[in-house]
Design an enzyme around this catalytic site. Structure first.
Site, PDB file in Angstrom:
ATOM      1  CE  LYS A  82      54.247   9.106 -34.567  1.00 44.62           C
ATOM      2  NZ  LYS A  82      53.311  10.188 -35.307  1.00 44.62           N
ATOM      3  CG  ASP A  89      38.157   6.929 -31.177  1.00 45.98           C
ATOM      4  OD1 ASP A  89      39.467   6.767 -31.554  1.00 45.98           O
ATOM      5  OD2 ASP A  89      37.889   6.167 -30.398  1.00 45.98           O
ATOM      6  CB  SER A 132      58.270  10.648 -34.559  1.00 48.15           C
ATOM      7  OG  SER A 132      59.530  10.473 -33.673  1.00 48.15           O
ATOM      8  CE1 TYR A 150      54.778   7.888 -31.323  1.00 50.76           C
ATOM      9  CE2 TYR A 150      56.866   7.881 -31.554  1.00 50.76           C
ATOM     10  CZ  TYR A 150      55.761   8.763 -31.494  1.00 50.76           C
ATOM     11  OH  TYR A 150      55.900   9.967 -31.847  1.00 50.76           O
TER      12      TYR A 150
HETATM   13  N1  NAP Z   1      55.899  14.809 -27.921  1.00 51.45           N
HETATM   14  C1  NAP Z   1      56.803  14.387 -28.556  1.00 51.45           C
HETATM   15  O1  NAP Z   1      57.960  13.962 -27.970  1.00 51.45           O
HETATM   16  C2  NAP Z   1      56.707  13.829 -30.027  1.00 51.45           C
HETATM   17  C3  NAP Z   1      57.972  13.595 -30.582  1.00 51.45           C
HETATM   18  C4  NAP Z   1      57.938  13.526 -32.164  1.00 51.45           C
HETATM   19  C5  NAP Z   1      56.615  13.498 -32.759  1.00 51.45           C
HETATM   20  N2  NAP Z   1      55.606  13.393 -32.034  1.00 51.45           N
HETATM   21  C6  NAP Z   1      54.344  13.431 -32.898  1.00 51.45           C
HETATM   22  O2  NAP Z   1      53.658  14.731 -32.434  1.00 51.45           O
HETATM   23  C7  NAP Z   1      51.934  14.295 -32.790  1.00 51.45           C
HETATM   24  C8  NAP Z   1      51.348  15.030 -31.514  1.00 51.45           C
HETATM   25  O3  NAP Z   1      51.783  14.363 -30.422  1.00 51.45           O
HETATM   26  P1  NAP Z   1      52.005  15.202 -29.102  1.00 51.45           P
HETATM   27  O4  NAP Z   1      53.150  15.110 -28.380  1.00 51.45           O
HETATM   28  O5  NAP Z   1      51.241  16.675 -29.430  1.00 51.45           O
HETATM   29  O6  NAP Z   1      51.089  14.385 -28.136  1.00 51.45           O
HETATM   30  P2  NAP Z   1      49.769  14.712 -27.109  1.00 51.45           P
HETATM   31  O7  NAP Z   1      49.984  16.143 -26.290  1.00 51.45           O
HETATM   32  O8  NAP Z   1      49.545  13.671 -26.702  1.00 51.45           O
HETATM   33  O9  NAP Z   1      48.636  14.700 -28.245  1.00 51.45           O
HETATM   34  C9  NAP Z   1      47.907  13.674 -28.893  1.00 51.45           C
HETATM   35  C10 NAP Z   1      46.807  14.197 -29.605  1.00 51.45           C
HETATM   36  O10 NAP Z   1      46.231  12.977 -30.293  1.00 51.45           O
HETATM   37  C11 NAP Z   1      44.864  13.069 -29.945  1.00 51.45           C
HETATM   38  N3  NAP Z   1      44.477  11.613 -30.134  1.00 51.45           N
HETATM   39  C12 NAP Z   1      45.047  10.506 -29.718  1.00 51.45           C
HETATM   40  N4  NAP Z   1      44.323   9.399 -30.101  1.00 51.45           N
HETATM   41  C13 NAP Z   1      43.346   9.752 -30.711  1.00 51.45           C
HETATM   42  C14 NAP Z   1      42.074   9.254 -31.175  1.00 51.45           C
HETATM   43  N5  NAP Z   1      42.111   7.916 -31.267  1.00 51.45           N
HETATM   44  N6  NAP Z   1      41.309  10.072 -31.882  1.00 51.45           N
HETATM   45  C15 NAP Z   1      41.292  11.284 -32.041  1.00 51.45           C
HETATM   46  N7  NAP Z   1      42.339  11.970 -31.452  1.00 51.45           N
HETATM   47  C16 NAP Z   1      43.331  11.333 -30.807  1.00 51.45           C
HETATM   48  C17 NAP Z   1      44.762  13.410 -28.473  1.00 51.45           C
HETATM   49  O11 NAP Z   1      43.312  13.881 -28.161  1.00 51.45           O
HETATM   50  P3  NAP Z   1      42.319  13.014 -27.437  1.00 51.45           P
HETATM   51  O12 NAP Z   1      43.035  12.565 -26.407  1.00 51.45           O
HETATM   52  O13 NAP Z   1      41.534  14.225 -26.920  1.00 51.45           O
HETATM   53  O14 NAP Z   1      41.632  12.425 -28.374  1.00 51.45           O
HETATM   54  C18 NAP Z   1      45.691  14.766 -28.523  1.00 51.45           C
HETATM   55  O15 NAP Z   1      44.732  15.787 -29.030  1.00 51.45           O
HETATM   56  C19 NAP Z   1      51.905  12.861 -32.817  1.00 51.45           C
HETATM   57  O16 NAP Z   1      51.686  12.420 -33.883  1.00 51.45           O
HETATM   58  C20 NAP Z   1      53.462  12.239 -32.165  1.00 51.45           C
HETATM   59  O17 NAP Z   1      53.865  11.102 -32.590  1.00 51.45           O
HETATM   60  C21 NAP Z   1      55.378  13.823 -30.761  1.00 51.45           C
END
Ligand code: NAP
Length: 256
Positions: free
Chosen positions: A169, A66, A147, A165
């Site tokens: 970032k 975590d 992001s 958020y």
């Molecule tokens: N999706 C978008 O549109 C988008 C756009 C721009 C940037 N991003 C960035 O891309 C990255 C990945 O996001 P995603 O879109 O792939 O989202 P996601 O599918 O929700 O994945 C988020 C990941 O972070 C982990 N996580 C969250 N809180 C945590 C904690 N306290 N300890 C350990 N792990 C934790 C989650 O795992 P567990 O819940 O199993 O811990 C999950 O594996 C992030 O930095 C996000 O800001 C996403």
């Protein structure tokens, strides 16, 4: 040697490897032959990914962690040091979203948001570089998954405020730029650690609200996790003398 071949057999740490972008990057690094420490709270997801990747050139080591506390981040890096040694690639990817206006946020939620999305990234960078120095890894690479919300503040009425958020970032953009500057101090000792801020637009993952996906007129106007992972591996696989410092990747024609 250039390309991903030089990282084969070496250790990568990917936070947030249980879903979305992190799971895809972890998978692609394993396919490229790396020993990937996949970190997340949902251990069963990591174990399923490790099983799926059995037989690939590299392997996934699932580590339940975590990162919302500094102790949690430190435990992960200690496990890596004790069990695998030095880190060559660190992908700080774990994050949570927030869509509540700043003035309505619960202070505890703010604390969790900042500690997960920003403090964990900065502490991760510190411990990642410490590992590289301890083990003499001079060509390490840190990717901070950022992001487009790290570069501008926008409001999307269908999903709510992205300001809290976006603040985390923006802080990550500043810290990543500053880290690159601070790492110049290691150059006389032969360290050429590269740092990349990778900034996607909207990506189809669990983080993306359904309301956002519904309001986009064409399905192609949202990226796939694979698109972002391809960008990460492009930065990693670039020749050692090339440092991709900021890589912004958006769906063609995205309105943000
Ligand atoms: N999706 C978008 O549109 C988008 C756009 C721009 C940037 N991003 C960035 O891309 C990255 C990945 O996001 P995603 O879109 O792939 O989202 P996601 O599918 O929700 O994945 C988020 C990941 O972070 C982990 N996580 C969250 N809180 C945590 C904690 N306290 N300890 C350990 N792990 C934790 C989650 O795992 P567990 O819940 O199993 O811990 C999950 O594996 C992030 O930095 C996000 O800001 C996403």
């Amino acid at each position: 040697m250039s390309g991903m071949e030089r990282f084969a057999g070496r250790v990568a740490v990917v936070t947030g490897a249980s879903s979305g972008i992190g799971a895809q990057i972890a998978e692609d690094l394993v396919r490229a032959g790396m020993v990937v420490v996949g970190v997340a709270r949902r251990l069963e997801r990591l174990q399923a990914l490790a099983a799926k990747l059995a037989g690939q050139p590299g392997r996934l080591e699932p580590v339940q962690g975590d990162v919302s506390t500094t102790e949690g981040v430190k435990r992960v890096f200690k496990w890596v040091d004790d069990n695998l040694g030095g880190i060559s690639v660190l992908v700080n990817n774990a994050a949570i979203a927030a869509f509540t206006p700043v003035q309505d946020q619960d202070p505890a939620d703010i604390e969790r948001l900042v500690s997960t999305n920003f403090t964990a990234v900065m502490v991760g960078c510190t411990l990642g570089v410490t590992s590289m120095k301890k083990h003499g890894i001079k060509d390490g690479h840190i990717i901070n998954v950022n992001s487009i919300a790290g570069h501008r503040i926008f409001s999307v009425s269908e999903i709510g405020s992205c300001v809290a958020y976006a603040s985390t970032k923006h802080a990550t953009v500043a810290m990543t730029k500053g880290l690159r500057a601070d790492l110049q101090a290691l150059k006389p000792a032969g360290y050429k650690i590269r740092v990349t801020s990778l900034s996607p637009g909207a990506v189809y993952t669990e983080m993306l609200p359904d309301a956002f996906a519904k309001m986009v007129p064409e399905k192609e106007m949202i990226l796939q996790a694979k698109d972002v992972s391809n960008a990460a591996l492009f930065a990693l696989g670039s020749p050692p003398a090339v440092e991709i410092t900021e890589l912004t990747i958006q769906p063609t024609g995205e309105f943000m």
